[in-house]
Enzyme design. Structure first.
Site, PDB file in Angstrom:
ATOM      1  CE1 TYR A  54      -3.307   2.936   0.653  1.00  0.00           C
ATOM      2  CE2 TYR A  54      -1.908   3.473   2.532  1.00  0.00           C
ATOM      3  CZ  TYR A  54      -2.926   3.809   1.653  1.00  0.00           C
ATOM      4  OH  TYR A  54      -3.551   5.030   1.763  1.00  0.00           O
ATOM      5  CG  HIS A  84      -4.039  14.186  -0.121  1.00  0.00           C
ATOM      6  ND1 HIS A  84      -4.045  13.548  -1.333  1.00  0.00           N
ATOM      7  CD2 HIS A  84      -4.497  13.273   0.786  1.00  0.00           C
ATOM      8  CE1 HIS A  84      -4.464  12.305  -1.174  1.00  0.00           C
ATOM      9  NE2 HIS A  84      -4.746  12.116   0.093  1.00  0.00           N
ATOM     10  CG  ASN A 196      -0.406   8.607   6.487  1.00  0.00           C
ATOM     11  OD1 ASN A 196      -0.907   8.696   7.599  1.00  0.00           O
ATOM     12  ND2 ASN A 196      -0.868   7.823   5.525  1.00  0.00           N
ATOM     13  CE1 TYR A 280     -16.963  26.386  49.395  1.00  0.00           C
ATOM     14  CE2 TYR A 280     -17.946  25.534  47.382  1.00  0.00           C
ATOM     15  CZ  TYR A 280     -17.886  25.573  48.759  1.00  0.00           C
ATOM     16  OH  TYR A 280     -18.747  24.806  49.492  1.00  0.00           O
ATOM     17  NE  ARG A 283     -13.919  28.014  52.042  1.00  0.00           N
ATOM     18  CZ  ARG A 283     -14.768  27.031  52.355  1.00  0.00           C
ATOM     19  NH1 ARG A 283     -14.315  25.852  52.694  1.00  0.00           N
ATOM     20  NH2 ARG A 283     -16.067  27.252  52.334  1.00  0.00           N
ATOM     21  CG  PHE A 328      -2.733   6.984  10.033  1.00  0.00           C
ATOM     22  CD1 PHE A 328      -4.072   7.024  10.379  1.00  0.00           C
ATOM     23  CD2 PHE A 328      -2.283   5.914   9.274  1.00  0.00           C
ATOM     24  CE1 PHE A 328      -4.952   6.030   9.981  1.00  0.00           C
ATOM     25  CE2 PHE A 328      -3.154   4.916   8.874  1.00  0.00           C
ATOM     26  CZ  PHE A 328      -4.498   4.979   9.221  1.00  0.00           C
ATOM     27  CD  GLU A 413      -8.695   8.067   5.226  1.00  0.00           C
ATOM     28  OE1 GLU A 413      -9.107   9.222   5.491  1.00  0.00           O
ATOM     29  OE2 GLU A 413      -7.781   7.845   4.414  1.00  0.00           O
TER      30      GLU A 413
END
Length: 515
Positions: A54, A84, A196, A280, A283, A328, A413
């Site tokens: 791949y 991309h 990637n 609060y 403290r 990834f 994906e």
């Protein structure tokens, strides 16, 4: 100059920032170069033998079953960078882009990615010469890594995209012409190795670790100033109390605040007062600030693992052993970044409560709205409006990005982390927190003035004096936005922590102060 060996030495958040800021030089030593060249040879062997792997001789994502001929593999690498590059929005900061390159080099230099030595050396040239690619802030879903941002980051390797260089934004081709460079010749697997990975998420995590730590430190100092100004008690910071509930962050904060208050005349002046207990927001500083510190420590440790990880795909162990896995996936940092965002928002929440408390006029010696002549003057009423608005905005940003997943890549994906959004939101929240703390510093310094002639501890007197060297006491209304801006610059300058001596060091010093 101190040297860091990419792919060999252990990278920390602090070291990454020092490399990005030019204080340490990152290099490839002979061992790393040999690893890189061996991994590249494995990829060459795979392509020559025709083994189907791949990303080396197949298409990407849902096209993983489409075989690519040996003569088309180089074209495939260029196409993946171009196809991309789909990011939108404003460019991220130069520091974030530079951190992304540093992290990518460190990952690739470990020798499991099949990158060519010449490609790695060109990225290092960009780091060393501050030729910083423009990377849009939006477009990553955090798996398969940060595809779109990384594609933009490495377009200049082939003469495309844009870079910040010598004070100007120029095209990748113009950089080639100006610096006498040629396009990198990308080989099999290289395009995928470059895009990637989780470097966009991890770079944001580095800045979150750094800036949130600064906020935590200032929150303790300013909180201690508020305790003095509001005549709070030192007892809630007693070590015996926190030994009964020994969260490390709580113990650390309690120790720091108690050390900052020790030796104060102001504290001694109201030892026998009739107040039973404090609100609060005073403290419970150890419990609230301490929990945020625990969260910070958790993010720091996980970020450090990620900085030294190999997060591309597939992983090349040898020509015969390649694994297409999921290193990834951004989930390991997405969740802790969302957790850190909540921790930062809570620091702002309690800070705003202390601001409000200082304005009420219910504490002996403090005028309402921190100004004697009110009516004609509104005093410090309106700065709290701003802190309230910022606190509310932070609450709206606290929804965890990692709780969402939208399938991509035609379902290949089918679960993504959205960690890039986690990182961006965390930095937005911290940016708001820095402004909230600036407003609290402004109010704390004003309230502190009303305790004179009594003196506080040496540490807090020094912090107050530094603040007053930048911002005058307000006797009447003025444009407080300018004062907030000055206080913000004090927070960003990190000067106040340098005025605090080593008595603030607790048994957990390394865990909470080193990164």
């Amino acid at each position: 100059m101190e040297v860091f060996n990419y792919g060999i030495d252990h990278l920390t958040t602090g070291l990454a920032l020092q490399i990005a800021q030019g204080q340490i030089k990152g290099i490839l030593n002979e061992t790393a170069e040999k690893r890189v060249m061996l991994s590249a040879q494995y990829v060459k062997d795979i392509t020559e033998h025709g083994t189907t792997v791949y990303g080396i001789n197949t298409g990407f994502g849902p096209l993983c079953t489409t075989l690519i001929s040996e003569e088309d593999t180089q074209t495939l690498q260029y196409n993946i960078l171009k196809s991309h590059s789909v990011g939108v929005g404003k460019p991220i900061s130069n520091q974030l882009s530079k951190l992304m390159m540093i992290l990518k080099v460190h990952s690739l230099a470990q020798g499991f990615s099949g990158i060519q030595l010449a490609t790695l050396q060109r990225i290092i040239w960009h780091i060393d010469h501050d030729a910083i690619p423009l990377v849009p802030e939006q477009g990553s879903v955090g798996a398969s890594g940060d595809l779109a941002p990384l594609a933009h980051l490495f377009l200049p390797l082939i003469g495309l995209g844009e870079v910040h260089f010598q004070g100007k934004t120029i095209s990748g081709q113009a950089l080639f012409d100006q610096a006498n460079l040629n396009s990198v010749s990308l080989g099999p697997k290289e395009g995928l190795a470059l895009i990637n990975g989780t470097q966009f998420i991890a770079a944001h995590a580095i800045e979150v670790v750094d800036r949130l730590h600064n906020c935590l430190t200032h929150a303790d100092i300013i909180g201690a100033m508020m305790i003095e100004a509001l005549q709070g008690s030192i007892k809630p910071f007693s070590p015996e109390l926190h030994a009964l509930r020994p969260f490390k962050g709580n113990i650390h904060v309690a120790h720091r605040v108690k050390a900052m208050l020790t030796g104060s005349q102001i504290l001694e002046s109201h030892v026998d007062c009739d107040r039973v207990q404090d609100p609060y927001s005073l403290r419970c500083i150890p419990q609230v600030h301490g929990t945020s510190r625990n969260t910070w420590s958790h993010l720091k440790s996980l970020t450090e693992i990620e900085l030294n990880a190999v997060t591309d795909n597939p992983i090349i162990f040898s020509a015969e052993d390649t694994i297409s896995g999921g290193n990834f996936h951004g989930q390991p940092l997405a969740l802790p970044l969302d957790y850190a965002a909540l921790a930062a928002a809570e620091l702002g929440n309690i800070s705003d409560r202390r601001i409000y408390l200082s304005l009420e006029g219910k504490i002996s010696g403090l005028p309402q709205l921190l100004m004697k002549d009110t009516g004609i003057n509104s005093g410090f009423m309106l700065p709290q409006y701003t802190s309230a608005a910022l606190v509310s905005e932070n609450k709206s940003l606290c929804f965890p990005a990692s709780a969402d997943s939208v399938p991509t890549s035609l379902g290949q994906e089918d679960h993504v982390s959205m960690g890039s959004i986690s990182g961006r939101k965390a930095l937005q929240i911290i940016g708001n927190l820095e402004q909230i703390l600036a407003i609290e510093l402004l109010c704390a310094a004003q309230a502190f003035d009303f305790r004179k002639p009594l003196k506080s501890s040496t540490i807090l007197e020094a912090c107050h004096a530094h603040t007053r060297s930048k911002i005058d006491h307000a006797e009447k209304d003025r444009i407080f936005a300018k004062d907030i801006e000055k206080a913000h610059r004090i927070i960003k300058s990190r000067k106040l922590p340098t005025l605090c001596d080593t008595t603030l060091n607790s048994q957990f010093q390394n865990e909470f102060e080193q990164y």
